[in-house]
Structures are given as structure tokens and as C-alpha cells.
Design a protein around this motif. Structure first.
Motif, PDB file in Angstrom:
ATOM      1  N   VAL A 292      26.010  37.588  30.998  1.00 15.49           N
ATOM      2  CA  VAL A 292      24.738  37.574  30.058  1.00 15.49           C
ATOM      3  C   VAL A 292      23.883  36.896  31.618  1.00 15.49           C
ATOM      4  CG1 VAL A 292      23.349  37.181  28.825  1.00 15.49           C
ATOM      5  CG2 VAL A 292      25.678  37.617  28.748  1.00 15.49           C
ATOM      6  N   ASP A 293      24.087  35.696  31.554  1.00 15.22           N
ATOM      7  CA  ASP A 293      22.856  34.606  32.008  1.00 15.22           C
ATOM      8  C   ASP A 293      22.933  35.630  33.925  1.00 15.22           C
ATOM      9  OD1 ASP A 293      22.942  32.851  30.841  1.00 15.22           O
ATOM     10  OD2 ASP A 293      23.756  31.328  31.411  1.00 15.22           O
ATOM     11  N   ASN A 294      24.012  36.310  34.991  1.00 13.89           N
ATOM     12  CA  ASN A 294      23.596  36.905  35.501  1.00 13.89           C
ATOM     13  C   ASN A 294      22.790  37.699  35.515  1.00 13.89           C
ATOM     14  OD1 ASN A 294      24.510  37.134  38.923  1.00 13.89           O
ATOM     15  ND2 ASN A 294      25.139  39.254  37.317  1.00 13.89           N
ATOM     16  N   ALA A 295      23.026  38.023  34.698  1.00 14.65           N
ATOM     17  CA  ALA A 295      21.914  39.902  34.289  1.00 14.65           C
ATOM     18  C   ALA A 295      20.452  39.692  33.538  1.00 14.65           C
ATOM     19  CB  ALA A 295      23.224  40.346  33.268  1.00 14.65           C
ATOM     20  N   ILE A 296      20.518  38.544  33.223  1.00 10.18           N
ATOM     21  CA  ILE A 296      19.475  38.369  33.308  1.00 10.18           C
ATOM     22  C   ILE A 296      18.320  37.591  34.353  1.00 10.18           C
ATOM     23  CG2 ILE A 296      16.942  36.590  31.409  1.00 10.18           C
ATOM     24  CD1 ILE A 296      19.809  37.010  29.313  1.00 10.18           C
ATOM     25  N   GLY A 297      18.779  36.377  34.809  1.00 10.47           N
ATOM     26  CA  GLY A 297      18.408  35.892  36.229  1.00 10.47           C
ATOM     27  C   GLY A 297      18.266  36.974  36.862  1.00 10.47           C
ATOM     28  N   HIS A 298      18.726  37.481  37.000  1.00 12.52           N
ATOM     29  CA  HIS A 298      18.383  38.582  38.697  1.00 12.52           C
ATOM     30  C   HIS A 298      18.334  40.063  38.321  1.00 12.52           C
ATOM     31  CE1 HIS A 298      21.964  36.010  38.934  1.00 12.52           C
ATOM     32  NE2 HIS A 298      20.912  35.119  39.967  1.00 12.52           N
ATOM     33  N   ASN A 299      16.865  40.315  37.011  1.00 13.93           N
ATOM     34  CA  ASN A 299      16.812  41.004  36.850  1.00 13.93           C
ATOM     35  C   ASN A 299      15.118  41.269  37.072  1.00 13.93           C
ATOM     36  OD1 ASN A 299      16.812  43.774  35.342  1.00 13.93           O
ATOM     37  ND2 ASN A 299      18.424  42.934  34.055  1.00 13.93           N
ATOM     38  N   PRO A 300      14.314  41.886  37.804  1.00 11.01           N
ATOM     39  CA  PRO A 300      13.648  42.248  37.829  1.00 11.01           C
ATOM     40  C   PRO A 300      12.526  42.105  36.109  1.00 11.01           C
ATOM     41  CG  PRO A 300      13.990  44.870  37.433  1.00 11.01           C
ATOM     42  CD  PRO A 300      15.310  43.656  37.808  1.00 11.01           C
ATOM     43  N   PRO A 301      10.974  41.629  35.910  1.00  7.14           N
ATOM     44  CA  PRO A 301      10.597  41.748  34.722  1.00  7.14           C
ATOM     45  C   PRO A 301      10.453  43.077  34.415  1.00  7.14           C
ATOM     46  CG  PRO A 301       9.494  40.636  35.905  1.00  7.14           C
ATOM     47  CD  PRO A 301      10.625  40.688  36.947  1.00  7.14           C
ATOM     48  N   GLY A 302      10.515  43.197  33.194  1.00 12.22           N
ATOM     49  CA  GLY A 302      10.544  44.668  32.315  1.00 12.22           C
ATOM     50  C   GLY A 302      11.705  45.177  32.720  1.00 12.22           C
ATOM     51  N   GLY A 303      13.271  45.042  33.150  1.00 11.50           N
ATOM     52  CA  GLY A 303      14.013  45.384  33.161  1.00 11.50           C
ATOM     53  C   GLY A 303      14.872  45.395  32.148  1.00 11.50           C
ATOM     54  N   TRP A 304      16.173  45.359  32.310  1.00 14.21           N
ATOM     55  CA  TRP A 304      16.822  45.934  30.868  1.00 14.21           C
ATOM     56  C   TRP A 304      18.401  45.767  30.805  1.00 14.21           C
ATOM     57  CZ3 TRP A 304      21.300  48.910  32.667  1.00 14.21           C
ATOM     58  CH2 TRP A 304      21.408  49.424  33.241  1.00 14.21           C
ATOM     59  N   ILE A 305      18.995  45.240  30.166  1.00 11.67           N
ATOM     60  CA  ILE A 305      20.366  44.548  30.264  1.00 11.67           C
ATOM     61  C   ILE A 305      21.340  45.659  28.897  1.00 11.67           C
ATOM     62  CG2 ILE A 305      21.717  42.981  29.818  1.00 11.67           C
ATOM     63  CD1 ILE A 305      19.798  41.070  30.410  1.00 11.67           C
ATOM     64  N   ARG A 306      22.677  46.301  29.253  1.00 12.29           N
ATOM     65  CA  ARG A 306      23.182  46.359  28.887  1.00 12.29           C
ATOM     66  C   ARG A 306      24.549  46.538  28.735  1.00 12.29           C
ATOM     67  NH1 ARG A 306      23.708  50.987  30.710  1.00 12.29           N
ATOM     68  NH2 ARG A 306      21.910  52.172  30.017  1.00 12.29           N
ATOM     69  N   VAL A 307      24.859  45.258  27.816  1.00 14.40           N
ATOM     70  CA  VAL A 307      26.084  44.630  27.359  1.00 14.40           C
ATOM     71  C   VAL A 307      27.090  45.879  26.310  1.00 14.40           C
ATOM     72  CG1 VAL A 307      27.140  42.552  26.734  1.00 14.40           C
ATOM     73  CG2 VAL A 307      25.163  42.286  27.591  1.00 14.40           C
ATOM     74  N   ALA A 308      28.532  45.857  27.007  1.00 17.43           N
ATOM     75  CA  ALA A 308      28.942  46.820  25.342  1.00 17.43           C
ATOM     76  C   ALA A 308      30.580  46.126  25.970  1.00 17.43           C
ATOM     77  CB  ALA A 308      29.278  48.087  26.623  1.00 17.43           C
ATOM     78  N   THR A 309      31.250  45.941  24.792  1.00 23.00           N
ATOM     79  CA  THR A 309      32.435  45.676  24.527  1.00 23.00           C
ATOM     80  C   THR A 309      33.676  46.856  24.286  1.00 23.00           C
ATOM     81  OG1 THR A 309      32.259  44.287  22.746  1.00 23.00           O
ATOM     82  CG2 THR A 309      32.619  43.499  24.287  1.00 23.00           C
ATOM     83  N   ARG A 310      34.279  47.397  24.910  1.00 16.13           N
ATOM     84  CA  ARG A 310      35.281  48.864  24.576  1.00 16.13           C
ATOM     85  C   ARG A 310      36.856  48.181  23.857  1.00 16.13           C
ATOM     86  NH1 ARG A 310      32.076  51.573  29.688  1.00 16.13           N
ATOM     87  NH2 ARG A 310      29.778  51.890  27.872  1.00 16.13           N
TER      88      ARG A 310
END
Length: 399
Positions: A292-310
């Protein structure tokens, strides 16, 4: 491991066995052909040495000569039929023995290569977590025994190198905590002194404290990496809900995601039963937090994150995707190496991610739990990280 040590794989062993079979069968057929040629020459020589019909019969009455000539002619025909039968029988025997030689050659090649197959299988079972195992090839001191002893020596050197690396990481991380704690205490004491503290001193103190916290997180990353690479069984293993860890990680980082104006989407298992896995809760939480830290920190401002457990029939997958610039698969493949980052912009996130340890720790934790980490560059830009772990039964899970 077998490929790294240069041992032949299954297709290579099959090729070697076929080459040995061809060699054995070829040598046998060549020997059989030479033997039949010698027999044919000897038999042909005997036939050519027989007297010609009617020779040496000048003083014998004509009736007797005719009788003798008839018998000699019958004898020559019988000898010719015998030679034809001999050649035909030899050809049939050669064909049958040719087929048998292939089977016998395959069997003999298998017996010769059996020790090599055993060595290959044993080497393939040995991984970074079982370097203490040895081939211990039995038998006389021949070429195969020498090869096995050489591989054992190589495994011993690898085991010593891995152990030294892990000890260094763990010992250095522990030893560095004392001076860090001393420096942090000194900064706190300086800020807590009676009387007004100059603003410049306060600014420098806060900056030093932030850097000390970053170094502390780096040491935590070292310890987590060393612990994850230490091997199995994991201490304190228990059933853990991976979707609950993902939800908690997103909740704790909601402010950071909001500050970067990131759209966050979470997807839980459809049946609501939870994504249960079996492992060390602390390490699994670090795995989720780093993703999650990697997805937040390496994301441009105004971007998006999707986390799914299957949840599958026998496994559980945690998929974390984020937007960002386009990457190549070669660039992504190197992100699991410690201190590997893509440019100076990859400086966000905690847990060692800013130092390039985040995904290395994820890969190590997944491997320690018998799982895998798969990193894929999204065609639209950004990264997709998928962690696959074995599914655990919910029964008996306390949390």
C-alpha cells in the motif's frame, strides 16, 4: 538451483540418454555386421574351394561319371540353398537384434545416468532455505562421486555466504539502534530545555528527528528482510485474514492518500467469509503495508489505487494496482532487488520503501510463506502487484 549449478535438466538428460542409446546400438550393430561378414566370407571360401563337377573322373566309367556329376550338382544346389538360408537367417537375426540393441542400450544408458538423475533431483530440492542439505553421493571415487563432492563444497560455501549476509544485516540493524536512540534523545532534550528555543534550532531539530525516523524505518526494513529470509518454520504462525490487514492498511493511510488526492478502491472477497492465510501476522502486515505504501508513494497526485483480495480454491491473492507513468517489464522485474528504485521520484512511503526495500521485503515475506510476488507493468501506466499465498481454513482462527 539445478540450472544455476549447471546440472542438466529433464530435456537435456533425455538427449544424453538417447545419445548413449544410439552409441550402444550403433556399436552393437557394427559388431554384428562385422561378425556376419566374417562368417559369410568363411562360408563363401569353403564353397569356392569345392571341386568343380566332373573333375578328376577321366578313368571312371561314363555311367559312374554321370552319377557322380549328378550328386555333385545336387550337393552344390544344397550348399547354395544353405547359404541363402544362412544369409536370410542372419538378416532376420540382425534386424531383431538391432531392435533389441536399442532397448538394451536405453536400459544401459538409464543405469549409467541413474546417479546423475539422483544428483539432479537432490540439487533441485535444495533452495536458499535448505542449503544445509548435501548430496552425499555414495559409491566409489569415480567421476560422478567427484562431481557430487564438488557440488557439496559449492553448497557449503553458499550456505556460509547466506548465513554471513543474514547475520550482518541483523547484527548491524540491532547495533545501529543504540546510537540512533541516543541521537533521538539528544534532540528531544535540546527541544525540551527551559527557555525559548530559537526557531532555526527547532527547525533543524525537527529535520534531524525526521531523518532519524527514516533511518529507524530503514532498520526496521532490514530486520524484516532478514527475518523473512531466515527460513521456515515461521515463528508465531497463525490463521490471518489478509483482507482485514488490507483494510487496516488503507484506513491508517487514508490521510496520506487524501493529501495526494488519490482515489482509493477496495475490493473484499465476494462471499464475505474472509481471505484466510496461515503465517506470521507481523510479517504479513508488513507485506500489506509495504504494498500500500508503494502504491501511495509512487503515484502521481490525483491518481488512483485499487486493492483487492480474492479467494480461490486453494490460494488467496492480494492485488494492489496504482496508476503512474508507463514502465517496461524489464524495469519492473528489478524492483524486488534491495535498494532498486526507478528514478528519484520513487521516494515515498514508509517501511523502508523509500530506500528501495519495500518490494524486496514483500517478495521475501511471500517466499517465506510459500507464496509468490508477481509484478506487472500496466499497459495504461502504473504497476500491478499480485501476492499469492496458500489458503487456510477459517476454523480455529482467533482473529
Amino acid at each position: 538451483m539445478a540450472a544455476e549449478l549447471g546440472l542438466p535438466g529433464r530435456s537435456a538428460r533425455r538427449g544424453i540418454r538417447w545419445r548413449f542409446t544410439t552409441l550402444y546400438a550403433g556399436l552393437f550393430l557394427a559388431s554384428a555386421v562385422v561378425l556376419l561378414a566374417v562368417v559369410g566370407l568363411v562360408a563363401g571360401g569353403d564353397h569356392r574351394a569345392a571341386p568343380a563337377p566332373g573333375s578328376g573322373l577321366g578313368t571312371v566309367p561314363s555311367a559312374a561319371q554321370e552319377r557322380i556329376a549328378s550328386l555333385e550338382h545336387q550337393l552344390a544346389e544344397a550348399h547354395s540353398r544353405q547359404m541363402d538360408q544362412l544369409l536370410l537367417g542372419s538378416a532376420v537375426a540382425l534386424a531383431v537384434m538391432g531392435l533389441l540393441s536399442v532397448g538394451l542400450g536405453w536400459f544401459a544408458a538409464g543405469r549409467v545416468l541413474r546417479p546423475l538423475r539422483a544428483m539432479t533431483a537432490a540439487t533441485r530440492r535444495i533452495s536458499a532455505d535448505s542449503l544445509h542439505e548435501r548430496l552425499a553421493v555414495p559409491g566409489p571415487h569415480d567421476e560422478l562421486r567427484g562431481l557430487g563432492d564438488t557440488i557439496d563444497d559449492l553448497l557449503e560455501r553458499l550456505e556460509q555466504a547466506f548465513a554471513a549476509q543474514r547475520r550482518f544485516v541483523a547484527d548491524a540493524s540491532h547495533e545501529l539502534r543504540t546510537p540512533l536512540a541516543t541521537m533521538r534523545a539528544s534532540v528531544d532534550v535540546a527541544l525540551a530545555k527551559p527557555g525559548p528555543v530559537p526557531e532555526q534550532t527547532r527547525t533543524v531539530a525537527h529535520r534531524v528527528r525526521a531523518e532519524l525516523d527514516q533511518v529507524d524505518r530503514l532498520l526496521d526494513g532490514f530486520l524484516a528482510l532478514a527475518r523473512a529470509q531466515h527460513g521456515v518454520p515461521l515463528p508465531g504462525a497463525e490463521p490471518v485474514r489478509l483482507d482485514a490487514l488490507a483494510g487496516a492498511a488503507l484506513t491508517e493511510r487514508a490521510a496520506a492518500a487524501s493529501g495526494r488526492r488519490l482515489a482509493v478502491e477496495a475490493e473484499a472477497p465476494a462471499d464475505g467469509a474472509g481471505a484466510w492465510v496461515y503465517g506470521d501476522r507481523t510479517l504479513l502486515r508488513r507485506l500489506v503495508d509495504n504494498l500500500v505504501d508503494n502504491a501511495i508513494g509512487h503515484n502521481p497526485p490525483g491518481g488512483w489505487i485499487r486493492v483487492a483480495t480474492r479467494v480461490g480454491d486453494s490460494d488467496v491473492r492480494l492485488v494492489v494496482e496504482n496508476g503512474g507513468p508507463s514502465l517496461t517489464q524489464d524495469q519492473v522485474a528489478g524492483l524486488v532487488r534491495p535498494f532498486r528504485r526507478l528514478g528519484a521520484e520513487r521516494t515515498g512511503g514508509g517501511g523502508g520503501a523509500g530506500a528501495g526495500l519495500g518490494l524486496s521485503i514483500v517478495a521475501a515475506v511471500a517466499e517465506a510463506h510459500g507464496g509468490t510476488l508477481d509484478l506487472r507493468a500496466r499497459p495504461e501506466g502504473g504497476l500491478r502487484a499480485t501476492v499469492t499465498l496458500s489458503r487456510a481454513a477459517r476454523a480455529g482462527a482467533a482473529r
